[in-house]
Design a protein around this motif. Structure first.
Motif, PDB file in Angstrom:
ATOM      1  N   ASP A  33       0.775  -1.079  -0.114  1.00 32.05           N
ATOM      2  CA  ASP A  33       0.044   0.030   0.094  1.00 32.05           C
ATOM      3  C   ASP A  33       0.921   1.357   0.125  1.00 32.05           C
ATOM      4  O   ASP A  33       1.517   1.626   1.102  1.00 32.05           O
ATOM      5  CB  ASP A  33      -0.965  -0.064   1.211  1.00 32.05           C
ATOM      6  N   ASP A  36       0.463   3.786   2.728  1.00 33.70           N
ATOM      7  CA  ASP A  36       0.858   3.395   4.091  1.00 33.70           C
ATOM      8  C   ASP A  36       2.293   3.559   4.432  1.00 33.70           C
ATOM      9  O   ASP A  36       3.099   2.744   3.538  1.00 33.70           O
ATOM     10  CB  ASP A  36       0.525   1.981   4.524  1.00 33.70           C
ATOM     11  N   SER A  39       4.380   0.529   5.008  1.00 35.37           N
ATOM     12  CA  SER A  39       4.658  -0.563   4.159  1.00 35.37           C
ATOM     13  C   SER A  39       5.985  -0.787   3.606  1.00 35.37           C
ATOM     14  O   SER A  39       6.772   0.246   3.295  1.00 35.37           O
ATOM     15  CB  SER A  39       3.457  -0.775   3.234  1.00 35.37           C
TER      16      SER A  39
END
Ligand code: SF4
Length: 79
Positions: A33, A36, A39
């Motif tokens: 992602d 994010d 991530s």
């Protein structure tokens, strides 16, 4: 019959990695992602070496390549 990558929608919606990401023995692919910051893919891109194809077109793709310039410089028989 030709097929298009679906980013393994049937797997990722179940919390699994795409098949090609999860099975790659050299960890050549990252998936995650981009929204994010924690991530793996966001951290990898934060390293600053991610490139997109045809960036001059301004299409803002979400598929990035690392060491793309080096790969493009390889002879076709090696790349
Ligand atoms: S295995 Fe990889 S290339 Fe094939 S559909 Fe899934 S994400 Fe796309």
């Amino acid at each position: 019959m030709a097929g298009k990558c679906s980013f393994c929608h049937h797997r990722t919606t179940e919390g699994m990695l795409p098949a090609c990401v999860g099975t790659c023995v050299t960890s050549a692919r990252y998936f995650g992602d981009l929204n994010d910051p924690d991530s793996d893919i966001s951290k990898k891109l934060a390293s600053g070496s991610g490139e997109v194809l045809n960036s001059d077109l301004g299409l803002s793709p979400s598929l990035y390549y690392f060491d793309l310039s080096a790969a493009e410089a390889m002879p076709d028989s090696v790349a």
